[in-house]
Design a protein around this motif. Structure first.
Motif, PDB file in Angstrom:
ATOM      1  N   MET A  12       0.677  -1.140  -0.037  1.00  0.00           N
ATOM      2  CA  MET A  12      -0.007   0.055   0.011  1.00  0.00           C
ATOM      3  C   MET A  12       0.926   1.204  -0.070  1.00  0.00           C
ATOM      4  SD  MET A  12      -3.087  -0.640  -0.143  1.00  0.00           S
ATOM      5  CE  MET A  12      -2.965  -2.351  -1.241  1.00  0.00           C
ATOM      6  N   VAL A  14      -0.014   4.306   0.870  1.00  0.00           N
ATOM      7  CA  VAL A  14      -0.448   5.103   2.243  1.00  0.00           C
ATOM      8  C   VAL A  14      -1.153   4.192   3.135  1.00  0.00           C
ATOM      9  CG1 VAL A  14      -0.604   7.383   0.852  1.00  0.00           C
ATOM     10  CG2 VAL A  14      -2.269   6.160   1.258  1.00  0.00           C
ATOM     11  N   LEU A 332      -8.897   0.532  -6.448  1.00  0.00           N
ATOM     12  CA  LEU A 332      -8.018   1.497  -5.777  1.00  0.00           C
ATOM     13  C   LEU A 332      -6.932   0.616  -4.962  1.00  0.00           C
ATOM     14  CD1 LEU A 332     -10.314   4.002  -3.856  1.00  0.00           C
ATOM     15  CD2 LEU A 332      -8.389   4.434  -5.248  1.00  0.00           C
ATOM     16  N   HIS A 333      -7.385  -0.567  -4.519  1.00  0.00           N
ATOM     17  CA  HIS A 333      -6.512  -1.560  -3.872  1.00  0.00           C
ATOM     18  C   HIS A 333      -5.248  -1.802  -4.726  1.00  0.00           C
ATOM     19  CE1 HIS A 333      -5.020  -5.314  -2.000  1.00  0.00           C
ATOM     20  NE2 HIS A 333      -5.318  -4.838  -1.053  1.00  0.00           N
ATOM     21  N   ILE A 337      -3.915   1.859  -2.837  1.00  0.00           N
ATOM     22  CA  ILE A 337      -4.727   2.673  -2.073  1.00  0.00           C
ATOM     23  C   ILE A 337      -5.723   1.875  -1.025  1.00  0.00           C
ATOM     24  CG2 ILE A 337      -6.330   4.833  -1.885  1.00  0.00           C
ATOM     25  CD1 ILE A 337      -3.392   5.277  -2.946  1.00  0.00           C
ATOM     26  N   SER A 339      -8.981   1.328   1.274  1.00  0.00           N
ATOM     27  CA  SER A 339     -10.302   2.007   1.479  1.00  0.00           C
ATOM     28  C   SER A 339     -10.995   0.942   2.289  1.00  0.00           C
ATOM     29  CB  SER A 339     -10.799   2.335   0.368  1.00  0.00           C
ATOM     30  OG  SER A 339     -11.103   1.205  -0.505  1.00  0.00           O
ATOM     31  N   LEU A 376     -11.899   6.817   2.696  1.00  0.00           N
ATOM     32  CA  LEU A 376     -10.594   6.765   2.303  1.00  0.00           C
ATOM     33  C   LEU A 376      -9.444   6.816   3.336  1.00  0.00           C
ATOM     34  CD1 LEU A 376     -11.376   9.611  -0.666  1.00  0.00           C
ATOM     35  CD2 LEU A 376     -11.168   7.067  -0.953  1.00  0.00           C
ATOM     36  N   PRO A 377      -8.348   6.846   2.945  1.00  0.00           N
ATOM     37  CA  PRO A 377      -7.162   6.692   3.768  1.00  0.00           C
ATOM     38  C   PRO A 377      -7.200   8.105   4.683  1.00  0.00           C
ATOM     39  CG  PRO A 377      -6.259   5.980   2.085  1.00  0.00           C
ATOM     40  CD  PRO A 377      -7.833   6.246   1.681  1.00  0.00           C
ATOM     41  N   GLN A 386       0.207  12.789   0.564  1.00  0.00           N
ATOM     42  CA  GLN A 386      -0.693  11.431   0.395  1.00  0.00           C
ATOM     43  C   GLN A 386      -2.115  11.890  -0.109  1.00  0.00           C
ATOM     44  OE1 GLN A 386       0.581  10.753   4.362  1.00  0.00           O
ATOM     45  NE2 GLN A 386       1.427   8.798   3.852  1.00  0.00           N
ATOM     46  N   VAL A 390      -3.865   9.913  -3.281  1.00  0.00           N
ATOM     47  CA  VAL A 390      -4.974   9.165  -3.143  1.00  0.00           C
ATOM     48  C   VAL A 390      -6.175   9.732  -4.064  1.00  0.00           C
ATOM     49  CG1 VAL A 390      -7.034   8.514  -1.571  1.00  0.00           C
ATOM     50  CG2 VAL A 390      -4.845   8.558  -0.669  1.00  0.00           C
ATOM     51  N   LYS A 393      -5.011   8.789  -7.873  1.00  0.00           N
ATOM     52  CA  LYS A 393      -5.451   7.529  -8.122  1.00  0.00           C
ATOM     53  C   LYS A 393      -6.895   7.168  -8.194  1.00  0.00           C
ATOM     54  CE  LYS A 393      -1.087   5.526  -7.653  1.00  0.00           C
ATOM     55  NZ  LYS A 393      -0.687   5.317  -8.753  1.00  0.00           N
TER      56      LYS A 393
END
Ligand SMILES: *Cc1c(COP(=O)(O)O)cnc(C)c1O
Length: 401
Positions: A12, A14, A332-333, A337, A339, A376-377, A386, A390, A393
């Protein structure tokens, strides 16, 4: 260990969340370890005082999780076998589980689509119908396992750091003589019409798992103004010992829900930085909001007009109905990223379906939010770079759908 940034083998870019720990926290915990009191000591008292002062509450009772704090509130409200408690299915599962611990029945009511908090008008109708009983009560009861009552309490959740509509909830609670329990586990530092979260219910709970606004590792604090309730919860937390009981005397059926000194020292040191921690989270939320306006199909979270202070817990966006949220999360993964879907509706958890017969479609607003929302992160240590990564992406994933 050391795999915090790996998720199912995938690297990952972040972290989903991260605690904000400085030397101040490290020194406080070390001081406990260098002392001889690892439990029932001065840090629990100091931490309780810092929370009580911050919120403006008469009493604060530290416990070993937000969940155990909510359980003690349910006990203090006198909720028992078969009693009905109005609550929300759009929450972390603990807020409804605490009713099941006492064999009481959570009566779910749908939520406001903007905030995800209990819809006060539905709560008003539900309370009136449940109080009337008979056929009128039936439309609010689950398909099975719900017949009994009476209605005893209202447990409201301050979702994602935003207080529910307490002016309305309070009037319903007063009208029907209900205890109003505030699950403020996600909302330390928030305010409703200028009143601090934690002061809005008869009793409230804050939680300190590492992704919350402040952390103790695991832990929670109950706040209330009622001395009798506070004394009961202090006793229940400590194996049912009443004031004056000797060590192996137990007046009540209690629990070991105590917070240890290491956790309390960590929380106490975090409370000394609470304004800084909340301000950093608000800054991260602003960085997100600034970038998300440019991305089509994504809605940034928004505060209700009654929320005079938002306390950012997680950063949950909503996708347009035609977008496949799970596919976005998967892509996203793959792009590094993380989530999380927030929340999976409680009534659709396997044991709730099994016990009460709930089905998809029972709470349409909750289910729609549950389907379209993605966290989201987010943390107070997240950098603007960061957040930009995100969002970049996310924009890429959406453009390629
Ligand atoms: C975090 C949280 C809790 C309590 O969680 P613990 O992990 O037991 O500390 C309860 N309710 C809500 C809504 C939460 O977000």
């Amino acid at each position: 260990m050391g795999d915090a940034l790996k998720s199912e083998g995938q690297e990952m870019l972040v972290p989903m969340s991260a605690p904000d720990i400085t030397d101040r926290e490290r020194e406080a915990v070390a001081a406990v370890l260098n002392s001889e009191r690892l439990s029932i000591g001065p840090y629990v008292e100091a931490f309780e005082r810092s929370i009580a002062e911050y919120v403006g509450a008469e009493h604060a009772i530290a416990v070993n999780s937000g969940t155990t704090g909510l359980h003690l509130c349910v006990r203090a409200a006198g909720v028992a076998d078969g009693d009905w408690v109005i609550t929300t299915p759009f929450s972390f599962v603990a807020s409804a589980n605490v009713m099941l611990y006492e064999r009481a029945v959570p009566i779910f009511v749908d939520v406001d689509p903007q905030t995800g908090n209990l819809d006060p008008e539905l709560v008003r109708s539900a309370a009136a119908d449940l109080a009337a009983g008979g056929e009128r009560a039936k439309r609010w009861l689950p398909r099975r396992g719900g017949a009994s009552g009476p209605l005893k309490a209202l447990l409201s959740v301050d979702v994602f750091g935003q207080p529910a509509d307490y002016e309305s909830l309070r009037s319903v609670a007063d009208e029907h003589g209900l205890a109003l329990i505030e699950d403020s586990c996600e909302a330390l530092g928030a305010a409703y019409r200028g009143v601090a979260a934690g002061k809005l219910g008869d009793m409230a709970v804050f939680a300190f798992y590492p992704n919350k606004q402040i952390t103790t590792g695991e832990g929670g604090v109950i706040v209330c103004d009622d001395g009798e309730a506070a004394a009961l919860m202090r006793s229940l937390r400590n194996q049912g010992r009443a004031p004056g009981d000797r060590w192996l005397e137990h007046t009540l059926l209690g629990y070991n829900y105590r917070m240890d000194e290491m956790s309390a020292a960590l929380g106490w040191a975090q409370m000394a930085r609470i304004e800084e921690l909340l301000a950093k989270r608000a800054q991260v939320a602003r960085w997100y909001a600034d970038r998300l306006v440019a991305i089509e199909g994504v809605e940034a979270p928004d505060a209700a007009e009654t929320t005079t202070a938002m306390s950012w817990f997680v950063y949950v966006v909503r996708f347009a109905a035609e977008l496949d949220r799970d596919l976005v999360a998967q892509r996203l993964h793959a792009a590094g990223i993380p989530s999380r879907p927030y929340f999976a509706p409680i009534h659709l958890q396997p044991y709730f379906r099994e016990r009460f017969g709930y089905q998809p479609g029972d709470f349409p607003v909750v289910e729609d939010l549950g389907r379209r929302s993605l966290a989201l992160p987010f943390s107070s240590v997240m950098t603007e770079g960061q957040v930009a990564l995100v969002c970049e992406k996310l924009a890429g994933v959406l453009a390629a759908l």
